[in-house]
Design an enzyme around this catalytic site. Structure first.
Site, PDB file in Angstrom:
ATOM      1  N   TYR A   1      38.305   4.537  16.024  1.00  0.00           N
ATOM      2  CA  TYR A   1      39.582   5.164  15.646  1.00  0.00           C
ATOM      3  C   TYR A   1      39.427   5.917  14.324  1.00  0.00           C
ATOM      4  O   TYR A   1      39.822   7.077  14.190  1.00  0.00           O
ATOM      5  CB  TYR A   1      40.651   4.065  15.516  1.00  0.00           C
ATOM      6  CG  TYR A   1      41.911   4.509  14.808  1.00  0.00           C
ATOM      7  CD1 TYR A   1      42.883   5.236  15.487  1.00  0.00           C
ATOM      8  CD2 TYR A   1      42.142   4.192  13.462  1.00  0.00           C
ATOM      9  CE1 TYR A   1      44.043   5.643  14.840  1.00  0.00           C
ATOM     10  CE2 TYR A   1      43.289   4.588  12.815  1.00  0.00           C
ATOM     11  CZ  TYR A   1      44.242   5.314  13.507  1.00  0.00           C
ATOM     12  OH  TYR A   1      45.386   5.720  12.866  1.00  0.00           O
TER      13      TYR A   1
HETATM   14  C1  UGA Z   1      46.940  -0.174  10.764  1.00  0.00           C
HETATM   15  C2  UGA Z   1      47.308   0.701  11.969  1.00  0.00           C
HETATM   16  O1  UGA Z   1      47.314  -0.056  13.170  1.00  0.00           O
HETATM   17  C3  UGA Z   1      46.426   1.897  12.127  1.00  0.00           C
HETATM   18  O2  UGA Z   1      46.953   2.733  13.142  1.00  0.00           O
HETATM   19  C4  UGA Z   1      46.374   2.596  10.811  1.00  0.00           C
HETATM   20  O3  UGA Z   1      45.676   3.754  10.888  1.00  0.00           O
HETATM   21  C5  UGA Z   1      45.807   1.655   9.781  1.00  0.00           C
HETATM   22  O4  UGA Z   1      46.761   0.597   9.638  1.00  0.00           O
HETATM   23  C6  UGA Z   1      45.581   2.294   8.453  1.00  0.00           C
HETATM   24  O5  UGA Z   1      46.069   1.872   7.435  1.00  0.00           O
HETATM   25  O6  UGA Z   1      44.835   3.251   8.417  1.00  0.00           O
HETATM   26  P1  UGA Z   1      45.629  -2.392  10.411  1.00  0.00           P
HETATM   27  O7  UGA Z   1      45.432  -2.349   8.944  1.00  0.00           O
HETATM   28  O8  UGA Z   1      44.599  -3.063  11.238  1.00  0.00           O
HETATM   29  O9  UGA Z   1      45.769  -0.919  11.022  1.00  0.00           O
HETATM   30  O10 UGA Z   1      47.093  -2.994  10.649  1.00  0.00           O
HETATM   31  P2  UGA Z   1      47.630  -4.366  11.221  1.00  0.00           P
HETATM   32  O11 UGA Z   1      47.497  -4.434  12.693  1.00  0.00           O
HETATM   33  O12 UGA Z   1      48.999  -4.512  10.684  1.00  0.00           O
HETATM   34  O13 UGA Z   1      46.666  -5.477  10.616  1.00  0.00           O
HETATM   35  C7  UGA Z   1      46.726  -5.890   9.264  1.00  0.00           C
HETATM   36  C8  UGA Z   1      45.820  -7.069   9.043  1.00  0.00           C
HETATM   37  O14 UGA Z   1      46.262  -8.183   9.811  1.00  0.00           O
HETATM   38  C9  UGA Z   1      44.373  -6.826   9.457  1.00  0.00           C
HETATM   39  O15 UGA Z   1      43.537  -7.376   8.489  1.00  0.00           O
HETATM   40  C10 UGA Z   1      44.202  -7.591  10.769  1.00  0.00           C
HETATM   41  O16 UGA Z   1      42.914  -8.115  10.926  1.00  0.00           O
HETATM   42  C11 UGA Z   1      45.214  -8.703  10.603  1.00  0.00           C
HETATM   43  N1  UGA Z   1      45.793  -9.152  11.906  1.00  0.00           N
HETATM   44  C12 UGA Z   1      46.402  -8.280  12.727  1.00  0.00           C
HETATM   45  C13 UGA Z   1      45.713 -10.478  12.234  1.00  0.00           C
HETATM   46  O17 UGA Z   1      45.138 -11.312  11.506  1.00  0.00           O
HETATM   47  N2  UGA Z   1      46.295 -10.912  13.402  1.00  0.00           N
HETATM   48  C14 UGA Z   1      46.929 -10.047  14.245  1.00  0.00           C
HETATM   49  O18 UGA Z   1      47.437 -10.494  15.307  1.00  0.00           O
HETATM   50  C15 UGA Z   1      46.989  -8.696  13.905  1.00  0.00           C
END
Ligand code: UGA
Length: 313
Positions: free
Chosen positions: A149
């Site tokens: 991505y």
């Molecule tokens: C998010 C968005 O989904 C992307 O589209 C975006 O581009 C990205 O932010 C960005 O900042 O560039 P992410 O940071 O992975 O990606 O967002 P979350 O899904 O909210 O996850 C945040 C944190 O929680 C991550 O460390 C992930 O590992 C953790 N997480 C997520 C969990 O521990 N459990 C879950 O069920 C989901």
């Protein structure tokens, strides 16, 4: 002014279009309603917009319409349509990421040439940085995405850069840092955590929960888009973040306090493509077009929790 918002039925796109209408602009929204998550959520995101006579929806992929006419007589373009999701971008799904994040962006930029737009704002992502060696991260940090991505978002940024340089398209890319708030996508952490807690179910944390995120409230992101569109940023990428960071474990403690309930946690494997830390330095966006985040994480979480309480009722 006349604005085009791509990805208008999505989480950020719908909030941005509402703000544009509120500020007196006319909006043409484009959305293909892909089934990455429930189409009915996207339908409800644009319920309010559909009531406005200044809003028109084109229900199609950008790859299936005449982009030349779409961008005729338009002042502002906000390109938010994308195949989202860091962890889902491996394997066969990658084709959707290249089509929607790279090919569609190139076709839109091509159509933007010579149209006399006043600004073309393109949504990028903190995921272009990969594992950072200095926090908070500035725009000068090396770009080494660790997810497919992130690779497509970086390619899109580069396309924006060359269309600005070679054809004078007034493009600015904004690197959003983990956006949250009402209408947040159901595959994202805060949405999943609150929804599970409200149902009394355990949440899954990837890894040990010590990873940190700079969570950015959606209204701050909308502000960032509006400021970039109406001021004079350079044609370079800018960080648009919340300006602080928190571990996933501490986020869960904060949610327990806000929801006034305890949350059961199951720790599972760290996911491929997830970076360990994000934290934005927004100094450049502040000095070039006046962006600074206004909402604390606590305020934003209250708003997202209120929205999800209503949705889960
Ligand atoms: C998010 C968005 O989904 C992307 O589209 C975006 O581009 C990205 O932010 C960005 O900042 O560039 P992410 O940071 O992975 O990606 O967002 P979350 O899904 O909210 O996850 C945040 C944190 O929680 C991550 O460390 C992930 O590992 C953790 N997480 C997520 C969990 O521990 N459990 C879950 O069920 C989901």
């Amino acid at each position: 002014m006349r604005a085009v918002v791509t990805g208008v039925a999505g989480f950020i796109g719908s909030h941005l279009a509402e703000r544009l209408i509120k500020d007196g602009h006319d909006v043409v929204g484009v959305d293909s309603f892909t089934p990455y998550y429930s189409v009915s959520i996207k339908e409800s995101n644009i319920e309010e917009l559909n009531r406005s006579p200044r809003f028109r929806l084109i229900r199609s992929s950008l790859l299936g319409i005449d982009l030349d006419s779409l961008l005729s007589d338009v002042d502002l373009v906000f390109h938010l349509a994308a195949q989202a999701g860091v962890r889902a971008s491996w394997g066969n799904h990658f084709r959707d990421y290249t089509r929607f994040n790279v090919e569609a962006t190139q076709e839109l930029l091509e159509a933007a040439k010579g149209k006399g737009l006043s600004r073309f704002v393109c949504a990028s992502s903190s995921s272009v940085y990969g594992e950072v060696t200095q926090l908070p991260v500035t725009e000068e940090h090396p770009l080494k995405p660790v997810s497919p991505y992130g690779v497509t978002k970086l390619a899109a940024e580069h396309l924006c850069g060359i269309y600005a340089k070679s054809f004078g398209v007034p493009v600015v890319s904004l690197r959003f840092f983990t956006v949250y708030g009402p209408r947040q996508r159901p595959d994202m952490a805060i949405h999943k955590f609150i929804a599970a807690a409200l149902k009394g179910q355990p949440v899954e944390v990837y890894g040990d929960g010590m990873q940190t995120r700079d969570f950015t409230f959606v209204k701050d992101v909308v502000d960032g888009c509006m400021l970039a569109a109406t001021n004079n940023p350079k044609s370079i990428p800018y960080n648009i973040g919340g300006g602080s960071r928190i571990t996933v474990n501490d986020l869960l403690h904060l949610l327990e306090r806000i929801l006034d309930m305890s949350i059961k946690v199951t720790y599972i494997d760290k996911q491929r493509g997830d970076v360990t830390h994000t934290h934005s330095d927004c100094g450049l966006a502040k000095s070039d077009f006046g962006y600074s985040p206004k909402h604390t994480l606590e305020e934003g979480l209250f708003e997202e929790a209120a929205w999800l309480r209503e949705l889960c009722d």
